[in-house]
Structure formats: structure tokens, C-alpha cells
Design an enzyme around this catalytic site. Structure first.
Site, short mmCIF file in Angstrom:
data_model
loop_
_atom_site.label_atom_id
_atom_site.label_comp_id
_atom_site.label_asym_id
_atom_site.label_seq_id
_atom_site.Cartn_x
_atom_site.Cartn_y
_atom_site.Cartn_z
N HIS A 1 -35.73 -19.99 10.56
CA HIS A 1 -35.20 -21.24 10.00
C HIS A 1 -36.00 -21.74 8.80
O HIS A 1 -35.73 -22.84 8.28
CB HIS A 1 -35.22 -22.34 11.06
CG HIS A 1 -34.34 -22.10 12.24
ND1 HIS A 1 -33.04 -22.54 12.31
CD2 HIS A 1 -34.58 -21.45 13.39
CE1 HIS A 1 -32.53 -22.20 13.47
NE2 HIS A 1 -33.43 -21.54 14.15
N LYS B 1 -37.87 -31.42 -0.03
CA LYS B 1 -36.56 -32.10 0.06
C LYS B 1 -36.41 -33.12 -1.08
O LYS B 1 -35.34 -33.65 -1.33
CB LYS B 1 -36.42 -32.73 1.44
CG LYS B 1 -36.36 -31.70 2.59
CD LYS B 1 -36.40 -32.38 3.94
CE LYS B 1 -36.49 -31.39 5.10
NZ LYS B 1 -35.22 -30.75 5.46
N LYS C 1 -33.03 -37.32 6.13
CA LYS C 1 -33.60 -36.04 6.61
C LYS C 1 -35.11 -36.27 6.75
O LYS C 1 -35.62 -37.27 6.29
CB LYS C 1 -33.31 -34.89 5.63
CG LYS C 1 -33.67 -35.23 4.19
CD LYS C 1 -33.19 -34.15 3.21
CE LYS C 1 -31.68 -34.18 3.01
NZ LYS C 1 -31.12 -32.83 2.90
N ARG C 2 -35.81 -35.32 7.33
CA ARG C 2 -37.26 -35.47 7.43
C ARG C 2 -37.83 -35.59 6.03
O ARG C 2 -37.29 -35.04 5.06
CB ARG C 2 -37.85 -34.26 8.16
CG ARG C 2 -37.58 -34.22 9.65
CD ARG C 2 -38.24 -35.35 10.38
NE ARG C 2 -39.69 -35.29 10.35
CZ ARG C 2 -40.46 -34.90 11.39
NH1 ARG C 2 -39.89 -34.50 12.52
NH2 ARG C 2 -41.77 -34.89 11.31
N THR D 1 -28.04 -28.99 7.49
CA THR D 1 -26.84 -29.22 8.29
C THR D 1 -26.31 -30.63 8.05
O THR D 1 -25.12 -30.89 8.18
CB THR D 1 -27.16 -29.02 9.79
OG1 THR D 1 -28.39 -29.67 10.10
CG2 THR D 1 -27.26 -27.54 10.13
N LYS E 1 -22.39 -32.37 7.52
CA LYS E 1 -21.89 -33.57 8.19
C LYS E 1 -21.33 -34.57 7.18
O LYS E 1 -20.26 -35.14 7.37
CB LYS E 1 -23.02 -34.19 9.03
CG LYS E 1 -23.47 -33.31 10.18
CD LYS E 1 -24.86 -33.64 10.71
CE LYS E 1 -25.32 -32.58 11.71
NZ LYS E 1 -26.78 -32.70 12.05
#
Ligand code: 26W
Length: 795
Positions: free
Chosen positions: A352, A536, A530-531, A638, A642
């Protein structure tokens, strides 16, 4: 049996549980009592399909899937269970008749936050799809007493407090005192005439707690078995009588630590001894349990691969390979190389992440001390691999036991989680092993369950879709394509837009309960949840907000697109830079939100404690989904799926599953920007790439100066000096190089949002083309390509 009878029956059952399970009469019942009574009444109905599925699996001696994961980010269950039973309306009506607000009752359930982020939530979506497809499966994990920490802000900075989901009874679990296994640690191994015997230094007991994993329309129900650590030695009465109370309860306290708390790191291998013990604890219990189950209906363990497919959710359960070999050889007497072969045929490993710091490398001495027998078995596995392949790729190297190499060598299939990620896995982290085993790496692009992430959380859109294409789509999501022709239909556009507005109002009401902030529902809701992690690039999003703020202030008369930037996410407690980024976002929000000149055009909100339940409110409300990671860093994502499924447009890079989302929804319905993964690698080799990018961008240069000079931290002007210095000197995730393109693309988004019809058309085409991203499609892929598992229920 029609709804009316259901209604009466459920009402009776709720009242029966209120009285006999909660010991309360209606007059004194609290929301907790009503929630527990309703949950118990619904749980009773789940037991029959659960028993049926279990019995059918035993009777048919079918092949089973075992999904081993350190994390299951489940969220709440009451609404999902009611909906999967087809009892949502009945439950809502029952609560109304008792004068209770169903949504408030649902909100009374604590999230089961047994995970950090993507990996844990994927495991939960997979359980939902395995049951919906009728594939016999067990999820195996740890019953943490404390899940992911609660996040609070003090003066804008993150503080963590212990999460306490088990402070109340967990109504969805059944304790299994009879299902317990001894887990050994440390000690030594003596090898006499070829048989190894392990003499552990300490042992704990792993005891099972089972929760039903119900599928759509209750057609099938699997089991999530979570292990809790208990002492093997009871309370030490002697020490107690001697007055040494601590010693008396030491065994219990020591054992409990193993399943006490979830490690909150989601990208950094902390290498902590307790973490290794946690990983071995649940893996050994799970392997012992599945062997016991196999032997209850099969004799020869050599055929185990025919009946058991074991999937490793990243390297965290990678000890499963050596543990299976230990049990097959040391306990069941099978020759070790044959055991290795049998084990490999059972195992699949999913990677992952490519982040080097996330790959688990256990110090050899620590590993050998805690797991002396497994260390020896890994040496044997390594020797066989070296001999068979002639390669020099080692598992034990540079004083570490590399769990990635172990998982890879002990698996029949290794898969990445998006097409781009899988190619990068072949080229980078497992490049050398890929050359040795060219057929082993395959791709299974992630997915999400459309039950929780559309049907459950977005009722306005659910109803519109039902009334447009019928009700089959929840477990045949590619039927959504039949919405595409309506993208140009004005009436449908109106309805679709109305559904989005309704969700935005719901979010705004929810937010106004926790923040005194007024938001115009027509403003663009631009969301990044998100984290918190540098790859990111929440920082790039924030810098864009400040640059936009500067633009508005300079041209106050221009008709700017009203935008609300929503951030959400936790930082690992030890990740200082991420915590600094959270603090900066809150500091900038304070200044911008109180700027009367601009607040009608730009606001920033950062609700505390982002979790699954908050995502279920945020994702249906979003207009713009921020998927802006440095290309090559986000394995899949993911959340991106969504948002798009719920009719948000994506601004994103060609990273992870963004690539496939853009392919499915159409490039014209996706706001792409940024360097590609290749270009990122090239740019990194250019000297001073970040300083030069800053000097080439006056807009970026100005914002970095504002941040560095304390415009957003007047009480501590140099608070963010280190962040800006990092941008100049080691902008490893190329925020500086992608910024201008990102800013310009955001301006295209502004323009596009002003044309509501065309924007809505694009959002309809996103929803319509996201069917492929159902986790049902993903699980069908795993079942066919990796597990060889079949559905046991006839459609
Ligand atoms: C050892 C500490 C640790 C804990 C968790 C390291 C790494 C992890 C996870 C692998 C991190 C994670 O959640 N990865 C995310 O997995 C998702 C599901 O496949 C992907 O969609 C995300 O892109 C990936 O970051």
C-alpha cells in the site's frame, strides 16, 4: 411479511431489549438506551443469516478467504446494518413512534476507529463487499481497547487524547471465551534430531471477539474476528497477600498492553517492540485458528491451499509466512521445505505504499530475541530462495529483517493498489525481486463500498438515482452509467444540483453546531480530508488559499467565486512537520476568516477529529475534491473515489487512482495539473529546483514571505520559519514546482463553477462513470486473480 408487521415486530423487540437488556422503562430511557435497544433488536435479526452462511460454508467445505489486517476502520454500524437488512425506514419509523430522532440515535454510536486511514478503511470496505458477493471470509485483526486518538485543537495546535470506544458496551461483538490461543514470545529454541522445540520466555492468551459482517440485503454474513490479549497467569494472589498489589496485577496489565492501543503512525515504521508483538500476537492467533477450522473438516494439511486463501494487508501480518511454516513443521511434522511451499500457496501480499520510511525493517537482534524460532525459519526461507533463484536478494540484510522482502518471497501473488502504483512497485521498491519473479506482481485497483459511501451517506442522491435508473445499482454499481444520458437533461440537472445543495446545507448545519461560522450554501465547498502528510501536500492547498486571499484583497471589486476551503485530518503524534502544518492552517484560517474585506469570498474551516462518520457528512457535500499529492507518492487514494461518486469534481495530479478516475470520468470532467511521476524524478535531480521555482513565482514568493514573517502568527512571528526554509532548501514533495500550475488550475475551477449548468453536467458524468470503483469489482478481481474463491450464494 409486509412492512407493517416488521414495524410492529421491531417495536416489540426494541421495547423488550429496553426492558430486559438495558433494564430501563421508556420514561427513563436515554439516547444511549434507545440506541442499544434498537441495535440489539437489529442484531438479533442478523444472527440467522450469519448462522446460515456459516453452516453453508461448512457443509460445502468451500474455500475461505482470510483477510489479515492490523487495522479495520469500520466507523459506525447501526445505520449500515439497518440498511443491509432493508430495515432503515422501519427503524426510523419505530424511533419516531418512541419520540426519538433516528439520526440522533445513530449519532450516539461511537466510531469503531480501529485504523489510521486508507489501509484500515479499505479493509472495512472489503469486508462489506466479500459479504455482499457471498464469498466465505474472515477478517482477522486486533480488538484495540483504544482506537485512533481523538484530535483536539488548543490554540490551533493538535493535541491527542485516548479514544474510548469500549467505555460503553460494543453491541456488535460476541465474546468467545472458548476461542483462545497461547501466543509465545522470546525464550530459546532447542533443536533435537531435526525437531525444533521453542521454550518461550513469556506467553499471553489471545481471546476472540466476533462481529457479524453483513452484506447487502442480508444475503450473506461473514465474521470479523478480533483478538484481545489476556493473561495466561491469573491474578497473583500470593503477591497480593504479601501486599505487593502491583506485582499481583502485573501479569494482567502486561498482557493487556498488547491489545491496548492502535499505533497512530500511518507512514513511519516506529520499530517499537510492542508493535512487533502486536503483529505477531494477532497473526499467530489467526493462523492457529484457521488451521483448527481447516482440520475440523479436512485431514491433510498439505491441501490447506485448496481451502484457505490468506491475504496480508501490507507487511504488518507478514510474520504469517514463518508462523504457518512453524506450525506445519514443528507442530504437525511436515518437512520444512514442503511447509514453505504449502504456506506460499496460501499467501497473497498487498503493498500500500512506496514511502521508504513506511517499509517495515525490524532490527535483527530485536526480532531474534522476540521470535527466535521464526528468525531461524526466515534464514531457511532465505537460503531456499537464494538457492532456487540464484539471486542475492536477502530478507535479512544490514542488520534488519525486511518484512517487504519476506512477504514478497513467501507469497504467490503480490499486488499494488492502483495501475500506476503497481508499475512503480515493479520499477522501484521491488524492482529486483520483480526481475526474479516477473509474474508475481499484479494490480488490483482499490475500490469503495457503494453502500456506506453513497446509499447510506447520501440519501438525496440515492433517491434521485433510484427514481431514475431503478434500485439495482447498490450491488451492480456500473449501472450508474445509465445516468450519463441525463447529464444534458435540464430537469435532471436541476434535481442533481438540488441534491447537492441539500447535502451542503446538512454539512453547514452540522458545522454550525461545532463552529460559529456562517457559510453560504452557494459557495464552492473545496474539501481536502485525509491524514496530514507532506506528500499529500495540504501545505500547497493552504499556500494557494493565501495567494487567492492576496488576489481578492488587491482586486476587491472583481466578481470572485465564493469558496470555502475545508481541511480535515490527523497527524501522527510524532510527526512534527505535519503538526506544524495543522497549526499553520488554523493560524491562517483565523486571519482570513476575520478579514471582513474578503470573508464573503474565502473562508477556511478545519473541523477537529476527522473520522469515518465525519467523512459521511463531508463527502456528499463537496463540490471540489482535492487530490493533489506529489505524483508517484499516493499508492491509490480512496477518498478520491468517494468524492467523485458523490458528484464532486476533482482537482488532482496524475497520481495513484486519480489516473484511472480521470480515464473513467473523462479528462474534460477532471481538473488535472502538475508534474507526472517521471517528471518529478527528473526535476528532483535539477539543482536548487525549489529555490528557482520560488524565484520564478512572485505569487508563491510573496506568500512564503508572509508566512515566514509571522503575518499569521503575530504572537510568535518565527513559528513557521522552518516550514518556509524547508520550501527553499528541501522541498522534497515539489510544492514549489507544482504551485503555479495548481494556482492557475484553481482559477479555471473558479470560472467553471460559475457556470452551474455545465458544472452540474460534469458532476453527473462523474457519478455516472464511477461504477468501476466499487470494492465489489475489486474483490471480484482478488477472488479471480489471487484467491480462487467463489461466491456461495446464488443470485
Ligand atoms: C508501519 C506504519 C505504517 C502503518 C500503515 C505504515 C504504512 C501504513 C499504511 C500502508 C499506510 C496507508 O494507509 N496507505 C494507504 O493505503 C490506501 C489503501 O490502499 C491507499 O489508497 C493510499 O494511497 C495509501 O497511502
Amino acid at each position: 411479511m409486509n412492512t407493517k408487521i416488521f414495524q410492529i415486530k421491531l417495536k416489540q423487540e426494541v421495547l423488550r431489549h429496553l426492558k430486559y437488556s438495558l433494564g430501563k422503562d421508556q420514561g427513563h430511557a436515554t439516547p444511549y438506551d434507545w440506541r442499544m435497544s434498537l441495535s440489539l433488536a437489529l442484531r438479533d435479526i442478523v444472527v440467522d443469516p450469519w448462522f446460515d452462511s456459516t453452516r453453508k460454508t461448512y457443509d460445502s467445505n468451500a474455500k475461505r478467504v482470510y483477510y489479515l489486517s492490523m487495522e479495520f476502520l469500520i466507523g459506525r454500524l447501526i445505520e449500515d446494518v439497518a440498511i443491509n437488512l432493508g430495515f432503515e425506514d422501519v427503524a426510523r419509523e419505530t424511533m419516531r413512534e418512541f419520540g426519538q430522532d433516528y439520526d440522533a440515535i445513530v449519532a450516539n454510536e461511537p466510531d469503531a476507529a480501529l485504523g489510521n486511514g486508507g489501509l484500515g478503511r479499505l479493509a472495512a470496505c472489503f469486508l462489506d463487499s466479500l459479504a455482499t458477493l457471498g464469498i466465505p471470509a474472515h477478517g482477522y485483526g486486533i480488538r484495540y481497547e483504544h482506537g485512533l486518538f481523538e484530535q483536539h485543537f488548543e490554540n490551533g495546535a493538535q493535541v491527542e487524547t485516548a479514544e474510548g470506544w469500549l467505555a460503553q458496551r460494543n453491541v456488535w461483538e460476541f465474546e468467545r471465551p472458548e476461542v483462545a490461543y497461547i501466543i509465545a514470545f522470546g525464550g530459546h529454541v532447542s533443536e533435537t534430531d531435526g525437531r525444533a522445540v521453542w521454550y518461550p520466555a513469556e506467553t499471553v492468551k489471545a481471546q476472540a471477539y466476533d462481529a457479524p459482517a453483513l452484506g447487502w440485503q442480508a444475503r450473506w454474513c461473514n465474521t470479523l474476528r478480533l483478538w484481545s490479549a489476556k493473561p495466561t497467569r491469573a491474578f497473583d494472589l500470593e503477591s497480593f497477600n504479601r501486599g505487593d498489589f502491583l506485582a499481583a496485577s502485573a501479569p494482567e496489565a502486561l498482557a493487556r498492553t498488547i491489545s491496548r492501543v492502535l499505533y497512530p503512525d500511518d507512514t513511519t515504521d516506529t520499530g517499537k517492540e510492542l508493535r512487533l508483538k502486536q503483529e505477531y500476537f494477532f497473526t499467530s492467533a489467526s493462523i492457529q485458528d484457521l488451521i483448527r477450522r481447516y482440520r475440523s473438516t479436512n485431514d491433510d494439511l498439505r491441501d490447506l491451499p485448496k481451502k484457505a486463501a490468506i491475504q496480508l494487508n501490507d507487511t504488518h501480518p507478514a510474520i504469517a509466512g514463518p508462523e504457518l511454516v512453524r506450525l506445519l513443521t514443528d507442530i504437525h511434522g511436515i518437512e520444512i521445505h514442503e511447509s514453505i511451499d504449502i504456506a506460499r500457496k496460501c499467501l497473497g501480499y498487498t503493498n500500500h505504499t512506496l514511502l521508504p520510511e513506511a517499509l517495515e525493517r525490524w532490527p535483527e537482534h530485536l526480532f531474534a530475541r522476540i521470535l527466535p524460532r521464526h528468525y531461524r525459519i526466515i534464514e531457511i526461507i532465505q537460503d531456499q530462495h537464494l538457492k532456487d533463484t540464484g539471486s542475492d536478494i536477502r530478507i535479512i540484510k544490514d542488520g534488519n529483517v525486511n518484512m517487504g522482502e519476506l512477504a514478497f518471497i513467501m507469497a504467490t501473488h503480490v499486488n499494488g493498489v492502483s495501475a500506476l502504483h503497481t508499475e512503480l512497485v515493479k520499477e522501484t521498491v521491488f524492482g529486483d525481486l520483480h526481475k526474479v519473479y516477473p509474474k508475481r506482481i499484479i494490480n488490483e485497483t482499490n475500490g469503495i463500498t457503494p453502500r456506506r459511501w453513497l446509499y447510506d451517506c447520501n440519501k438525496p442522491l440515492r433517491n434521485l438515482i433510484n427514481s431514475t435508473i431503478g434500485i439495482e445499482w447498490p450491488d451492480d454499481l456500473e449501472q450508474l452509467e445509465r445516468l450519463a444520458p441525463y447529464a444534458d437533461d435540464a430537469a435532471f440537472q436541476e434535481e442533481f444540483h438540488k441534491a447537492k445543495l441539500e447535502n451542503k446545507r446538512r454539512f453547514i448545519n452540522w458545522l454550525s453546531d461545532i463552529r460559529d461560522i456562517q457559510i453560504d450554501p452557494n459557495a464552492m465547498l473545496d474539501i481536502q480530508v485525509k491524514r496530514i502528510h507532506e506528500y499529500k501536500r495540504q501545505l500547497m492547498n493552504l499556500i494557494e488559499a493565501v495567494a487567492y486571499w492576496n488576489e481578492i484583497k488587491e482586486n476587491p471589486t472583481k466578481d470572485w467565486t465564493p469558496r470555502v476551503k475545508v481541511f480535515g485530518g490527523k497527524a501522527a503524534p510524532g510527526y512534527e512537520v505535519a503538526k506544524k502544518i495543522i497549526h499553520l492552517i488554523n493560524d491562517v484560517a483565523t486571519v482570513i476568516n476575520n478579514d471582513s474585506a474578503t470573508k464573503d469570498y474565502l473562508q477556511i474551516v478545519f473541523p477537529e477529529n476527522y473520522n469515518v462518520s465525519m467523512a459521511e457528512i463531508l463527502m456528499p457535500a463537496a463540490d471540489l475534491s482535492e487530490q493533489i499529492s506529489t505524483a508517484g507518492k499516493e499508492a491509490s487514494g480512496t477518498g478520491n473515489m468517494k468524492f467523485a461518486l458523490n458528484g464532486a469534481l476533482t482537482i488532482g495530479t496524475l497520481d495513484g487512482a486519480n489516473v484511472e478516475i480521470r480515464d473513467h470520468v473523462g479528462a474534460e470532467n477532471f481538473f488535472l495539473f502538475g508534474l507526472t511521476a517521471e517528471e518529478v524524478e527528473e526535476r528532483r535531480h535539477q539543482p536548487e529546483y525549489s529555490r528557482r521555482a520560488i524565484e520564478a513565482s512572485p505569487r508563491l514568493y510573496r506568500v512564503l514571505n508572509q508566512i515566514a514573517s509571522g503575518v499569521f502568527s503575530p504572537d510568535e512571528p518565527h513559528r513557521y520559519g522552518s516550514i518556509v526554509q524547508m520550501m527553499y532548501e528541501s522541498d522534497y514533495f515539489l510544492v514549489t514546482c507544482d504551485f503555479d500550475d495548481y494556482f492557475d488550475t484553481q482559477r479555471k475551477v473558479d470560472k467553471a463553477y460559475l457556470d452551474t449548468k455545465e458544472w452540474t453536467r460534469k458532476t453527473i458524468l462523474n457519478t455516472a462513470n464511477m461504477g468501476w470503483f466499487s470494492s465489489d469489482r475489486t474483490i471480484k478481481g482478488y477472488a479471480k486473480d489471487i484467491w480462487g474463491a467463489k461466491s456461495l450464494y446464488e443470485r
